[in-house]
Design an enzyme around this catalytic site. Sequence first.
Site, mmCIF file in Angstrom:
data_model
loop_
_atom_site.group_PDB
_atom_site.id
_atom_site.type_symbol
_atom_site.label_atom_id
_atom_site.label_comp_id
_atom_site.label_asym_id
_atom_site.label_seq_id
_atom_site.Cartn_x
_atom_site.Cartn_y
_atom_site.Cartn_z
ATOM 1 C CG ASP A 211 -10.049 24.532 -10.875
ATOM 2 O OD1 ASP A 211 -9.999 23.603 -11.688
ATOM 3 O OD2 ASP A 211 -9.954 25.738 -11.210
ATOM 4 C CB THR B 135 -9.038 24.724 -15.237
ATOM 5 O OG1 THR B 135 -9.771 23.788 -14.464
ATOM 6 C CG2 THR B 135 -8.443 25.774 -14.328
HETATM 7 N N1 LIG Z 1 -2.050 16.099 -22.015
HETATM 8 C C1 LIG Z 1 -2.816 16.301 -20.956
HETATM 9 N N2 LIG Z 1 -2.332 16.136 -19.707
HETATM 10 C C2 LIG Z 1 -3.114 16.358 -18.629
HETATM 11 N N3 LIG Z 1 -4.408 16.751 -18.694
HETATM 12 C C3 LIG Z 1 -4.928 16.922 -19.918
HETATM 13 C C4 LIG Z 1 -4.178 16.712 -21.104
HETATM 14 N N4 LIG Z 1 -4.967 16.943 -22.162
HETATM 15 C C5 LIG Z 1 -6.160 17.314 -21.661
HETATM 16 N N5 LIG Z 1 -6.133 17.301 -20.320
HETATM 17 C C6 LIG Z 1 -7.241 17.690 -19.429
HETATM 18 O O1 LIG Z 1 -8.436 17.210 -19.983
HETATM 19 C C7 LIG Z 1 -9.456 18.177 -19.908
HETATM 20 C C8 LIG Z 1 -9.942 18.511 -21.296
HETATM 21 O O2 LIG Z 1 -8.886 19.051 -22.025
HETATM 22 P P1 LIG Z 1 -9.102 19.962 -23.293
HETATM 23 O O3 LIG Z 1 -9.918 21.111 -22.864
HETATM 24 O O4 LIG Z 1 -7.732 20.356 -23.708
HETATM 25 O O5 LIG Z 1 -9.790 19.075 -24.262
HETATM 26 C C9 LIG Z 1 -8.862 19.371 -19.174
HETATM 27 O O6 LIG Z 1 -9.171 19.148 -17.804
HETATM 28 P P2 LIG Z 1 -9.320 20.289 -16.677
HETATM 29 O O7 LIG Z 1 -9.715 21.543 -17.290
HETATM 30 O O8 LIG Z 1 -10.320 19.652 -15.789
HETATM 31 O O9 LIG Z 1 -7.970 20.332 -16.055
HETATM 32 C C10 LIG Z 1 -7.382 19.197 -19.414
HETATM 33 O O10 LIG Z 1 -6.574 19.740 -18.386
#
Ligand SMILES: Nc1ncnc2c1ncn2[C@@H]1O[C@H](COP(=O)(O)O)[C@@H](OP(=O)(O)O)[C@H]1O
Length: 362
Positions: A112, A180
């Site tokens: 990251d 991530t």
């Molecule tokens: N409730 C939440 N609060 C903060 N970030 C969220 C979240 N839900 C999803 N995300 C972020 O949105 C992205 C896609 O989520 P997911 O894989 O769960 O669908 C991921 O980003 P990052 O991996 O860039 O941090 C995740 O961290």
Amino acid sequence: MAPMGIRLSPLGVAVFCLLGLGVLYHLYSGLLAGRLAGRLALFVLGAGGGHDLPSDTVPEGPVDLRELLAVSVLAAVRGGEEVKRVRESNVLNEKAKGKTREGAEEKMTSGDVLSNRKMFYLLKNSFPSVQINTEEHVDAPDKERIFWDRSIPEDIKEKIQSKEVPAESVTVWIDPLDATHEYTEDLRQYVTTMVCVAVNGEPVIGVIHKPFSAYTAWAMVDGGSNVKARSSYSERTPRIIVSRSHAGKVEQVARQTFGNKTVIIPAGGAGYKVLALLDVPDKKQEKADVYIHVTYIKKWDICAGNAVLKALGGHMTTLTGEEISYTGSDGNEGGLLASINVDHQALVNKLPDLEKASHKQT
Ligand SMILES: Nc1ncnc2c1ncn2[C@@H]1O[C@H](COP(=O)(O)O)[C@@H](OP(=O)(O)O)[C@H]1O
Ligand SMILES: [Mg+2]
């Protein structure tokens, strides 16, 4: 007679002045030569990546969206190289950076941080006057001398016209490593790097890059794209793609809306889930008809996907069907509904009222 008994001869003064002019000329011509050398280096290096070149080569004034697209694609690819390199080294330096509102651990890795540094400085050095919002913190001492060589890839040249907009109307959103959580579990297929350009808050340019498949999707609203929608979608019994690590009540919502037999595909990454709605030539890419997310999510996670869908005639809105504005705060409170070539408003209307009421719009 000059003070302190020193006599100034006119010839001596003339020689002194000539010497001074000589020194000034030498210094100035050196500076010019340096600038010329910088521009020559840009010309010789040609296409194929950002290069460490002098910062006096950056453009100023209004920004050209076609140039921004070219740099955004390059930034996503260069960030992706870092993401891949760190994963392959197996030294992720995984850290917890906090918790989501729902209490899930938010992770950060060297992938990251290093990707963020490349992507941020490539964009910042190319467009210094543009606002850039990025998922990871950028430390000033970590400043990276990475520069755009001003080349525009052939496919972008062919499909996109130059279009200038005021620099102050632009907000760039960078996600240096989407999914991530899955990256730390070595689920490489879900990982993307993303860049989005919003103009007056509207998503206009989206780039989604898969570092482990060397695939890049880009699109510009009212411009063109290198990706398209699939030829058909199931509207009556849609396959719903949802988060596997920040699911909240999404399965419940999907089943309530589309019935108990609905196919639900849990997957990582917002970029990956948008690509699941499109025609993507990647064996590891699952396909879905609708993407639903019900928890809080950040704008760098969704802006690029929103721009790509919008450019192709699709929609990404909150669960109540509101457009999302990509300026101001980082967060999107209203959940997410994404679709293409289906009746988006009909989907909004089908979602349970209970869920709509529990989400307020930013
Ligand atoms: N409730 C939440 N609060 C903060 N970030 C969220 C979240 N839900 C999803 N995300 C972020 O949105 C992205 C896609 O989520 P997911 O894989 O769960 O669908 C991921 O980003 P990052 O991996 O860039 O941090 C995740 O961290
Ligand atoms: Mg993300």
